[in-house]
Design a protein around this motif. Structure first.
Motif, short mmCIF file in Angstrom:
data_model
loop_
_atom_site.label_atom_id
_atom_site.label_comp_id
_atom_site.label_asym_id
_atom_site.label_seq_id
_atom_site.Cartn_x
_atom_site.Cartn_y
_atom_site.Cartn_z
N THR A 497 72.19 30.24 11.58
CA THR A 497 73.47 30.91 11.41
C THR A 497 74.60 29.88 11.35
N PHE A 498 75.75 30.33 10.91
CA PHE A 498 76.91 29.44 10.74
C PHE A 498 78.14 30.20 11.20
N ASP A 499 78.49 30.04 12.47
CA ASP A 499 79.55 30.82 13.10
C ASP A 499 80.71 29.90 13.43
N ARG A 500 81.75 29.92 12.58
CA ARG A 500 82.89 29.02 12.74
C ARG A 500 83.71 29.39 13.97
N ASP A 501 84.35 28.35 14.53
CA ASP A 501 85.27 28.50 15.67
C ASP A 501 84.60 29.15 16.87
N ASN A 502 83.32 28.87 17.03
CA ASN A 502 82.58 29.39 18.17
C ASN A 502 81.90 28.23 18.86
N GLY A 503 82.33 27.93 20.09
CA GLY A 503 81.76 26.82 20.84
C GLY A 503 80.77 27.24 21.90
N GLU A 504 80.28 28.48 21.84
CA GLU A 504 79.36 29.00 22.84
C GLU A 504 77.92 28.89 22.35
N ALA A 505 77.06 28.21 23.11
CA ALA A 505 75.69 27.95 22.66
C ALA A 505 74.67 28.94 23.21
N SER A 506 75.10 30.00 23.87
CA SER A 506 74.15 30.98 24.40
C SER A 506 73.46 31.72 23.25
N LEU A 507 72.25 32.23 23.49
CA LEU A 507 71.46 32.88 22.46
C LEU A 507 71.91 34.32 22.25
N ARG A 508 71.76 34.78 21.00
CA ARG A 508 72.16 36.14 20.64
C ARG A 508 71.03 36.82 19.88
N SER A 509 70.71 38.05 20.28
CA SER A 509 69.64 38.78 19.62
C SER A 509 70.02 39.15 18.19
N ASP A 510 71.30 39.45 17.94
CA ASP A 510 71.69 39.81 16.58
C ASP A 510 71.57 38.63 15.62
N ASP A 511 71.69 37.40 16.15
CA ASP A 511 71.48 36.24 15.30
C ASP A 511 70.02 36.07 14.93
N THR A 512 69.12 36.46 15.84
CA THR A 512 67.70 36.43 15.50
C THR A 512 67.42 37.37 14.34
N GLU A 513 68.03 38.54 14.36
CA GLU A 513 67.85 39.48 13.26
C GLU A 513 68.50 38.95 11.97
N SER A 514 69.63 38.28 12.09
CA SER A 514 70.26 37.68 10.91
C SER A 514 69.35 36.63 10.28
N ASN A 515 68.70 35.83 11.14
CA ASN A 515 67.79 34.81 10.62
C ASN A 515 66.57 35.45 9.95
N ARG A 516 66.13 36.58 10.46
CA ARG A 516 65.01 37.29 9.83
C ARG A 516 65.42 37.77 8.43
N GLU A 517 66.60 38.32 8.31
CA GLU A 517 67.08 38.79 7.01
C GLU A 517 67.26 37.62 6.03
N ARG A 518 67.77 36.54 6.53
CA ARG A 518 67.96 35.36 5.68
C ARG A 518 66.61 34.84 5.19
N LEU A 519 65.61 34.82 6.06
CA LEU A 519 64.28 34.37 5.67
C LEU A 519 63.68 35.27 4.61
N ALA A 520 63.92 36.58 4.71
CA ALA A 520 63.38 37.50 3.72
C ALA A 520 63.92 37.20 2.33
N ARG A 521 65.17 36.75 2.25
CA ARG A 521 65.74 36.37 0.95
C ARG A 521 65.24 35.01 0.50
N LEU A 522 65.07 34.11 1.45
CA LEU A 522 64.68 32.73 1.12
C LEU A 522 63.21 32.65 0.72
N HIS A 523 62.34 33.29 1.49
CA HIS A 523 60.89 33.18 1.26
C HIS A 523 60.23 34.49 1.67
N PRO A 524 60.14 35.46 0.76
CA PRO A 524 59.62 36.78 1.12
C PRO A 524 58.23 36.76 1.74
N GLU A 525 57.34 35.91 1.25
CA GLU A 525 55.98 35.90 1.79
C GLU A 525 55.96 35.38 3.22
N ALA A 526 56.74 34.36 3.51
CA ALA A 526 56.81 33.87 4.89
C ALA A 526 57.40 34.94 5.80
#
Length: 623
Positions: A497-526
């Motif tokens: 993810t690329f979240d500007r003006d955010n200095g907090e490094a804690s994990l977010r579940s919605d970012d995990t879902e965003s990465n899943r969606e991004r992967l589906a566009r980048l490499h559908p089979e993976a």
């Protein structure tokens, strides 16, 4: 395509373009030693010096460079650094470099090292490093006058004028070219060349060189030597207050990619470096991701970012080859970057057979990557993945470097020596110079700079038996890296993810879902193979905060334009720390020592921390 070389039956190489020989039958090595080394008083002249800077016109088959390198290597009184800056409009093929040196056993191993770095010699500057970074070759590929104009001015200690004969290549020996060469001379700079042509002498003398003919190497009767000693007072040059007379003690704030690279570059030049890290271990911040992609940016107009990342990838590649275990700490297997049809254009003049190492991905490469047949991509042959923490550790594990953890610098007092204090005011260290390389936390120590935190999160896990993920990294809108060796089993990673003006490094579940969606566009089979892990939550996440500047380029230069001899910045690598850290560190060290820069002057200015303000003058000074 590489410049063709015609080899005669007598072993003498000929230039097809210029209809001239590269060297006489007496041999290029004998010529290099007699004409250039002896003509400039080497190796005696460099004995005991901290560095020696040679400027050459006409790299040719590289034998003058190899001969100089061999003389440096054999000399117990050699300088700490040997800089060799050479201009060449038409680079030859790797095979011709090796063939030219094959007859000289003392040079053949050096030629093999040179040939290993003889890649992607597109027009522009290329910094090649040898002997652990103590022998530096800056190849300037292009027209001699254009390259001399592009060079940041440095004071050459020796000048080698080479090239084909003035009759066959008049531009190389023109009055304009030789006047431009003289711009790099200081009083006492010695010059040597094999030609004694009247036009060459008539051009050099008015530029301030005192000349004399000396005995040549048969069949040449004479050669020419000179020393820069003009009879008129020279214009007072601006003294660069950033240039040091000798290395001292430096504190680097931050033990990530940027800070570790700076520490290593300065230690190679004799600095005693203390690295202060706020975290419990090195690479505790954004440099701590499990693995990252190393690949250049490409654009149809070969924009500034493209040229900078190409230079940066070369610098990191050299360091990785020297310091890391291939296949474990990094893998140099190429990167496939997905593009759309509209964004897959490459610079005019690039080709599948050209020196460029980025080209349109073939059907076979797309198939090997597991991508759809109608996918569009660019194949970066000079790309791969790297474990950043391993590179950081290797850089910090160099002589002259100490590291202290859990030391957060809150303020810097004084004006030399500089006093670094924590939040309670306790003294942490003092130093002659300070480099702030603390990622997004650099902003606390330099609030006037346009620094921006950018949070990024990625997902990762271990590959299960039977998974068929791509053997190479896939880049584009996000990335996918698989088959990363690890004691617990090979890893896969995707994001980020690329979240500007955010200095907090804690994990977010919605970012995990965003990465899943991004992967589906980048490499559908993976994405299909990894979907059960996402659904069951059987994966890990990692987050870090990068540091970016307002124009997305690193900041390398003094914090205060009026105090270039004190606190410097090397930060704002953004999401390209692997591409930029080594290059920016060498740029900083070169500016401190009045060395030839690893980039053209305009590109160096584009990275200066004071760009947009009144940038400090970057000019040469005495050693």
């Amino acid at each position: 395509m590489a410049e063709p070389v015609a080899w005669g039956a007598d072993g003498v190489p000929h230039s097809v373009r210029f209809g001239d020989i590269y060297h006489s039958e007496s041999g290029a090595v004998a010529q290099a030693r007699h004409v250039f080394l002896d003509g400039c008083g080497l190796p005696e002249a460099w004995a005991g010096q901290s560095q020696w800077r040679i400027l050459e016109t006409g790299f040719g088959l590289g034998l003058s460079f190899l001969t100089s390198w061999q003389a440096w290597r054999a000399d117990p009184q050699r300088p700490r650094l040997l800089h060799f800056v050479s201009i060449e409009a038409y680079p030859v093929a790797r095979e011709d470099l090796l063939r030219a040196a094959a007859a000289h056993p003392e040079l053949a191993p050096l030629a093999a090292e040179l040939a290993a770095q003889w890649w992607e010699l597109l027009p522009g500057f290329h910094r090649l490093a040898f002997e652990g970074g103590r022998v530096l070759l800056t190849l300037c590929i292009g027209d001699v006058q254009a390259m001399l104009r592009a060079l940041h001015r440095f004071e050459a200690d020796s000048i080698f004028l080479d090239g084909f004969s003035p009759e066959r290549n008049p531009q190389m020996w023109s009055a304009e070219t030789l006047k431009a060469v003289a711009r790099f001379a200081r009083r006492g700079t010695r010059l040597a060349t094999w030609t004694v042509a009247r036009g060459v002498r008539d051009a050099l003398a008015p530029s301030g060189f005192q000349l004399r003919k000396t005995a040549g190497l048969p069949p040449k009767r004479d050669c020419l030597q000179g020393v820069f000693e003009p009879s008129w007072p020279l214009r007072q040059r601006v003294v660069d207050r950033a240039v040091v007379s000798s290395p001292g003690h430096c504190v680097v704030v931050g033990a990530g990619l940027a800070g570790a690279a700076v520490a290593a570059s300065l230690a190679r030049r004799g600095w005693q470096v203390l690295v202060l890290e706020a975290g419990a271990h090195s690479a505790a911040g954004a440099s701590g991701l499990p693995a990252g992609v190393l690949a250049p940016h490409v654009s149809p107009d070969d924009a500034l970012l493209s040229r900078l990342t190409r230079a940066g990838v070369r610098a990191t590649w050299q360091q990785a080859c020297t310091l890391l275990a291939e296949g474990t700490d990094w893998r140099a297997g190429g990167v496939l970057e997905r593009r759309s049809v509209d964004t897959a254009r490459l610079p005019l003049g690039w080709s599948a057979e050209g020196p460029n190492e980025s080209w349109h991905a073939s059907a076979d490469q797309l198939r090997e990557a597991g991508l759809p047949a109608d996918a569009v991509g660019i194949w970066h042959a000079r790309g791969g993945w790297v474990r950043p923490a391993r590179l950081v550790e290797a850089w910090l594990d160099q002589p002259g470097i100490r590291v202290r953890m859990a030391c957060r610098v809150a303020r810097i007092d004084g004006s030399g020596p500089w006093l670094l204090r924590d939040a309670e005011g306790e003294l942490l260290a003092e130093a002659d110079r300070v480099v702030i390389a603390a990622g997004h936390e650099s902003a606390a120590l330099t609030p006037a700079m346009p620094l921006q935190p950018v949070r990024g999160q990625l997902a990762w896990g271990r590959m299960a038996a039977g998974m068929r993920l791509p053997p190479m990294p896939i880049n584009g809108d996000g990335h996918l890296i698989a088959h990363v060796p690890d004691p617990g089993g090979p890893l896969w990673l995707t994001g980020a993810t690329f979240d500007r003006d955010n200095g907090e490094a804690s994990l977010r579940s919605d970012d995990t879902e965003s990465n899943r969606e991004r992967l589906a566009r980048l490499h559908p089979e993976a994405a299909r193979q990894l979907a059960p892990l996402f659904e069951r939550g059987e994966l890990e996440a990692w987050a870090g905060v990068r540091c970016a500047s307002s124009d997305r380029r690193p900041l390398v230069g003094p914090r205060d334009a009026e105090a270039p001899g004190g606190i410097w910045l090397c930060t704002a690598m953004g999401s390209r720390g692997l591409s930029f850290a080594a290059l920016c560190a060498e740029l900083l060290a070169a500016r401190w020592h009045g060395e030839p820069l690893p980039l053209p002057a305009a590109q160096a200015r584009a990275l200066d921390a004071q760009r947009g303000r009144r940038a400090p003058q970057m000019s040469a000074s005495a050693k």
